[in-house]
Design an enzyme around this catalytic site. Structure first.
Site, PDB file in Angstrom:
ATOM      1  N   SER A 126      53.840   0.416 -33.779  1.00 47.27           N
ATOM      2  CA  SER A 126      53.109   1.523 -33.124  1.00 47.27           C
ATOM      3  C   SER A 126      54.087   2.845 -33.781  1.00 47.27           C
ATOM      4  O   SER A 126      55.251   2.658 -34.237  1.00 47.27           O
ATOM      5  CB  SER A 126      53.797   1.691 -31.636  1.00 47.27           C
ATOM      6  OG  SER A 126      53.731   2.885 -31.076  1.00 47.27           O
ATOM      7  N   TYR A 151      59.947   0.112 -24.193  1.00 46.72           N
ATOM      8  CA  TYR A 151      58.693  -0.419 -24.914  1.00 46.72           C
ATOM      9  C   TYR A 151      58.909  -0.159 -26.322  1.00 46.72           C
ATOM     10  O   TYR A 151      58.575  -0.961 -27.109  1.00 46.72           O
ATOM     11  CB  TYR A 151      57.506   0.485 -24.378  1.00 46.72           C
ATOM     12  CG  TYR A 151      56.447   0.309 -25.125  1.00 46.72           C
ATOM     13  CD1 TYR A 151      55.597  -0.856 -25.267  1.00 46.72           C
ATOM     14  CD2 TYR A 151      55.847   1.352 -25.937  1.00 46.72           C
ATOM     15  CE1 TYR A 151      54.524  -1.074 -26.124  1.00 46.72           C
ATOM     16  CE2 TYR A 151      54.950   1.111 -26.885  1.00 46.72           C
ATOM     17  CZ  TYR A 151      54.192  -0.058 -27.108  1.00 46.72           C
ATOM     18  OH  TYR A 151      53.011  -0.037 -27.778  1.00 46.72           O
ATOM     19  N   LYS A 155      58.968  -2.767 -29.800  1.00 46.60           N
ATOM     20  CA  LYS A 155      58.185  -2.590 -31.233  1.00 46.60           C
ATOM     21  C   LYS A 155      59.302  -2.545 -32.727  1.00 46.60           C
ATOM     22  O   LYS A 155      59.084  -3.135 -33.425  1.00 46.60           O
ATOM     23  CB  LYS A 155      57.309  -1.531 -31.147  1.00 46.60           C
ATOM     24  CG  LYS A 155      56.155  -1.489 -30.349  1.00 46.60           C
ATOM     25  CD  LYS A 155      55.235  -2.681 -30.575  1.00 46.60           C
ATOM     26  CE  LYS A 155      54.274  -3.037 -29.513  1.00 46.60           C
ATOM     27  NZ  LYS A 155      53.257  -4.197 -29.859  1.00 46.60           N
TER      28      LYS A 155
HETATM   29  P1  NAD Z   1      46.139  -3.673 -23.797  1.00 41.13           P
HETATM   30  O1  NAD Z   1      46.813  -4.160 -22.682  1.00 41.13           O
HETATM   31  O2  NAD Z   1      44.557  -3.369 -23.626  1.00 41.13           O
HETATM   32  O3  NAD Z   1      45.552  -5.340 -24.601  1.00 41.13           O
HETATM   33  C1  NAD Z   1      46.753  -6.238 -24.571  1.00 41.13           C
HETATM   34  C2  NAD Z   1      46.201  -7.716 -24.350  1.00 41.13           C
HETATM   35  O4  NAD Z   1      47.217  -8.580 -24.254  1.00 41.13           O
HETATM   36  C3  NAD Z   1      45.927  -7.605 -23.021  1.00 41.13           C
HETATM   37  O5  NAD Z   1      44.141  -7.925 -22.666  1.00 41.13           O
HETATM   38  C4  NAD Z   1      46.696  -8.281 -22.060  1.00 41.13           C
HETATM   39  O6  NAD Z   1      46.056  -9.163 -20.850  1.00 41.13           O
HETATM   40  C5  NAD Z   1      47.108  -9.129 -23.290  1.00 41.13           C
HETATM   41  N1  NAD Z   1      48.338  -9.851 -23.263  1.00 41.13           N
HETATM   42  C6  NAD Z   1      49.760  -9.277 -22.828  1.00 41.13           C
HETATM   43  N2  NAD Z   1      50.737 -10.035 -22.764  1.00 41.13           N
HETATM   44  C7  NAD Z   1      50.180 -11.308 -23.003  1.00 41.13           C
HETATM   45  C8  NAD Z   1      50.816 -12.750 -23.197  1.00 41.13           C
HETATM   46  N3  NAD Z   1      52.059 -13.073 -23.080  1.00 41.13           N
HETATM   47  N4  NAD Z   1      49.779 -13.677 -23.657  1.00 41.13           N
HETATM   48  C9  NAD Z   1      48.460 -13.405 -23.798  1.00 41.13           C
HETATM   49  N5  NAD Z   1      48.032 -12.249 -23.529  1.00 41.13           N
HETATM   50  C10 NAD Z   1      48.840 -11.274 -23.302  1.00 41.13           C
HETATM   51  O7  NAD Z   1      46.707  -3.178 -24.919  1.00 41.13           O
HETATM   52  P2  NAD Z   1      46.200  -2.086 -26.329  1.00 41.13           P
HETATM   53  O8  NAD Z   1      46.149  -1.021 -26.025  1.00 41.13           O
HETATM   54  O9  NAD Z   1      44.914  -2.925 -26.652  1.00 41.13           O
HETATM   55  O10 NAD Z   1      47.206  -2.629 -27.273  1.00 41.13           O
HETATM   56  C11 NAD Z   1      47.143  -3.697 -27.940  1.00 41.13           C
HETATM   57  C12 NAD Z   1      48.576  -3.795 -28.798  1.00 41.13           C
HETATM   58  O11 NAD Z   1      48.718  -2.453 -29.653  1.00 41.13           O
HETATM   59  C13 NAD Z   1      49.950  -3.715 -28.140  1.00 41.13           C
HETATM   60  O12 NAD Z   1      50.725  -4.556 -28.824  1.00 41.13           O
HETATM   61  C14 NAD Z   1      50.426  -2.615 -27.944  1.00 41.13           C
HETATM   62  O13 NAD Z   1      51.779  -2.462 -27.810  1.00 41.13           O
HETATM   63  C15 NAD Z   1      49.877  -1.886 -29.443  1.00 41.13           C
HETATM   64  N6  NAD Z   1      49.901  -0.538 -29.455  1.00 41.13           N
HETATM   65  C16 NAD Z   1      48.843   0.224 -28.491  1.00 41.13           C
HETATM   66  C17 NAD Z   1      48.802   1.540 -28.513  1.00 41.13           C
HETATM   67  C18 NAD Z   1      48.278   2.123 -27.589  1.00 41.13           C
HETATM   68  O14 NAD Z   1      48.219   3.480 -27.357  1.00 41.13           O
HETATM   69  N7  NAD Z   1      47.155   1.871 -26.788  1.00 41.13           N
HETATM   70  C19 NAD Z   1      49.347   2.355 -29.706  1.00 41.13           C
HETATM   71  C20 NAD Z   1      50.264   1.620 -30.343  1.00 41.13           C
HETATM   72  C21 NAD Z   1      50.525   0.115 -30.480  1.00 41.13           C
HETATM   73  C1  WQD Z   2      49.460  11.960 -25.398  1.00 39.64           C
HETATM   74  C2  WQD Z   2      49.858  13.647 -25.172  1.00 39.64           C
HETATM   75  C3  WQD Z   2      51.218  14.224 -23.603  1.00 39.64           C
HETATM   76  C4  WQD Z   2      48.863  12.699 -20.354  1.00 39.64           C
HETATM   77  C5  WQD Z   2      51.731   6.848 -25.982  1.00 39.64           C
HETATM   78  C6  WQD Z   2      52.951   5.891 -26.104  1.00 39.64           C
HETATM   79  C7  WQD Z   2      53.330   5.402 -27.469  1.00 39.64           C
HETATM   80  C8  WQD Z   2      51.744   4.988 -28.262  1.00 39.64           C
HETATM   81  C9  WQD Z   2      50.656   5.691 -27.877  1.00 39.64           C
HETATM   82  C10 WQD Z   2      51.848   2.489 -27.684  1.00 39.64           C
HETATM   83  C11 WQD Z   2      51.478  13.933 -24.859  1.00 39.64           C
HETATM   84  C12 WQD Z   2      50.112  14.636 -23.127  1.00 39.64           C
HETATM   85  C13 WQD Z   2      49.316  13.071 -21.478  1.00 39.64           C
HETATM   86  C14 WQD Z   2      48.683  13.654 -19.270  1.00 39.64           C
HETATM   87  C15 WQD Z   2      49.297  15.115 -20.955  1.00 39.64           C
HETATM   88  N1  WQD Z   2      51.664   3.673 -27.419  1.00 39.64           N
HETATM   89  N2  WQD Z   2      49.568  14.265 -21.732  1.00 39.64           N
HETATM   90  N3  WQD Z   2      48.978  15.188 -19.532  1.00 39.64           N
HETATM   91  O1  WQD Z   2      52.739   9.570 -25.200  1.00 39.64           O
HETATM   92  O2  WQD Z   2      51.624  10.269 -27.407  1.00 39.64           O
HETATM   93  O3  WQD Z   2      51.878   7.929 -26.960  1.00 39.64           O
HETATM   94  O4  WQD Z   2      50.807   5.956 -26.119  1.00 39.64           O
HETATM   95  O5  WQD Z   2      52.633   2.120 -28.964  1.00 39.64           O
HETATM   96  O6  WQD Z   2      54.178   4.513 -27.590  1.00 39.64           O
HETATM   97  O7  WQD Z   2      54.052   6.614 -25.666  1.00 39.64           O
HETATM   98  O8  WQD Z   2      50.473   9.206 -25.624  1.00 39.64           O
HETATM   99  O9  WQD Z   2      48.328   9.494 -24.388  1.00 39.64           O
HETATM  100  O10 WQD Z   2      50.527   9.261 -23.050  1.00 39.64           O
HETATM  101  O11 WQD Z   2      49.951  11.295 -24.513  1.00 39.64           O
HETATM  102  O12 WQD Z   2      49.552  16.531 -21.178  1.00 39.64           O
HETATM  103  O13 WQD Z   2      48.299  13.488 -18.094  1.00 39.64           O
HETATM  104  O14 WQD Z   2      49.102  14.148 -24.172  1.00 39.64           O
HETATM  105  O15 WQD Z   2      52.594  14.880 -23.048  1.00 39.64           O
HETATM  106  O16 WQD Z   2      51.737  14.983 -25.694  1.00 39.64           O
HETATM  107  P1  WQD Z   2      51.919   9.119 -26.151  1.00 39.64           P
HETATM  108  P2  WQD Z   2      49.562   9.707 -24.159  1.00 39.64           P
END
Ligand code: NAD
Ligand code: WQD
Length: 340
Positions: A126, A151, A155
């Site tokens: 991330s 969190y 990562k």
């Molecule tokens: P999500 O929660 O929708 O998907 C994660 C899935 O993993 C879920 O279906 C959950 O049930 C499953 N899971 C969690 N722990 C588990 C375990 N121990 N065993 C088996 N299954 C398990 O999340 P997402 O948004 O699809 O994110 C996927 C990956 O990408 C994560 O590693 C997250 O940290 C990373 N990521 C997400 C974002 C974001 O903003 N969505 C940004 C950067 C990185």
């Molecule tokens: C985006 C922007 C908020 C909600 C998060 C995790 C990051 C990564 C991606 C996994 C920000 C603003 C939001 C609201 C708002 N995940 N906002 N009102 O914080 O960039 O990142 O998701 O790895 O680790 O921290 O994403 O969608 O929460 O926010 O003004 O009700 O929207 O301040 O600037 P963020 P977000």
């Protein structure tokens, strides 16, 4: 067909990656414990792909259960490890659960992969690993900074686990770390998308739920940052574009094209947008006026971050294809499919 294990394949990004993998000719196999997803996702995948995607309901921390999947499937060539907890605020309340699940399941998976002779791993990292960066845009060489949440720290720790284990004399794993920026939107079919539980923390689901009448208004967290309009800047990438990056990464590992045993790529558009720009683009894409107001800053928010996407373009040949407006239109279509 080449079998690829997709942990967390029922989740938001994982389900979209399953679709792109299948459509690129791979055979994805899902492992998920459904802790943050619904089994209805499997029906959505079936409708899109016209066939069933194999799914094992197990926890990635369960080594024996993982072994069984590898043995039963026989010839899995690589793993994409999405499974993790991802809620920043919750990680402050339950840090041990986050370290246990996110770091613990990676360690278990790496050991099982080694024992089973599976060499290729794509890991979901991330942009949160950059903390508050000194320079923009961030390149893969931009130094990481202290993470603003447990969190984020998981990562960083997972990246360290991958790097350190790759240095072992008997290491067999080749890994691509993908540092995602902010994924948004849904598949064009609106059969799969993001399913936030309870009140969404992320901007785009909050916007679409507000437009759908499920929330009164969006609160924008601060407009006094040193950015073009005072609101935070992020790099919003369409989830289908992000999913396609995994297909390219898997193929690169299978072709043994990687120049190092661990490679890292930013996966973003390379463009930053402010929160107000996202709101305006949503209004244009949906034809809906959004009720919003400006509130206080959210603790832990990074003022501005967006990707330098050059390395992914030059090395992976990966470029995003979807505009912010189209990505928001897909999020709106998905939201409307949920309300009905
Ligand atoms: P999500 O929660 O929708 O998907 C994660 C899935 O993993 C879920 O279906 C959950 O049930 C499953 N899971 C969690 N722990 C588990 C375990 N121990 N065993 C088996 N299954 C398990 O999340 P997402 O948004 O699809 O994110 C996927 C990956 O990408 C994560 O590693 C997250 O940290 C990373 N990521 C997400 C974002 C974001 O903003 N969505 C940004 C950067 C990185
Ligand atoms: C985006 C922007 C908020 C909600 C998060 C995790 C990051 C990564 C991606 C996994 C920000 C603003 C939001 C609201 C708002 N995940 N906002 N009102 O914080 O960039 O990142 O998701 O790895 O680790 O921290 O994403 O969608 O929460 O926010 O003004 O009700 O929207 O301040 O600037 P963020 P977000």
């Amino acid at each position: 067909m080449t079998k690829i294990l997709v942990t967390g394949g029922a989740g938001y990004i994982g389900s979209h990656a399953v679709v792109e993998l299948a459509q690129a000719g791979f055979e994805p196999i899902i492992v998920d414990n459904f802790v943050n997803s619904e089994t209805t996702v499997l029906a959505g995948l079936r409708e899109i792909l016209g066939r069933e995607v194999p799914c094992y309901r197990i926890d990635c921390g369960n080594a024996e259960a993982l072994h069984e999947v590898f043995r039963k499937e026989g010839d899995i060539k690589g793993v994409i490890h999405f499974a993790a907890y991802k809620a920043v605020g919750e990680s402050v309340q339950k840090p041990l659960a986050y370290f246990h699940n996110n770091v613990g399941s990676l360690i278990t998976l790496l050991q099982v992969m080694k024992d089973e002779g599976v060499e290729n791993l794509v890991f979901s990292s991330s942009c949160t690993v950059y903390g508050i960066p000194d320079q923009l845009p961030v390149t893969e060489a931009t130094p990481t900074k202290p993470a603003s949440s447990p969190y984020g720290r998981t990562k960083q720790m997972c990246e360290d686990v991958v790097h350190d284990s790759s240095q072992a004399a008997d290491n067999t794993t080749h890994t691509i770390l993908l540092r995602y920026f902010n994924p948004i939107g849904a598949h064009e079919s609106a059969k799969i998308g993001e399913l936030p539980l309870g009140v969404p923390n992320n901007l785009v689901p909050f916007i679409t739920q507000t437009a759908a009448g499920l929330r009164d208004k969006l609160t924008i967290f601060g407009n006094d940052y040193d950015t073009p309009d005072g609101t935070n800047v992020r790099d919003y990438i369409h989830v289908v574009d992000l999913a396609k990056a995994h297909v390219v990464a898997v193929q690169r590992l299978l072709d043994r094209k990687a120049s190092e045993v661990v490679e890292t790529f930013n996966v973003g558009t390379g463009h930053g947008n402010t929160v107000l720009e996202v709101v305006k683009a949503f209004e244009e894409a949906s034809g809906q006026k959004l009720n919003y107001s400006i509130g206080p800053r959210r603790p832990g928010d990074v003022p501005a971050i967006y990707a330098d996407a050059t390395k992914a373009a030059e090395v992976l040949g990966f470029k995003t294809e979807t505009s912010l407006r189209d990505a928001l239109a897909s999020a709106w279509k998905w939201q409307q499919s949920l309300v009905r």
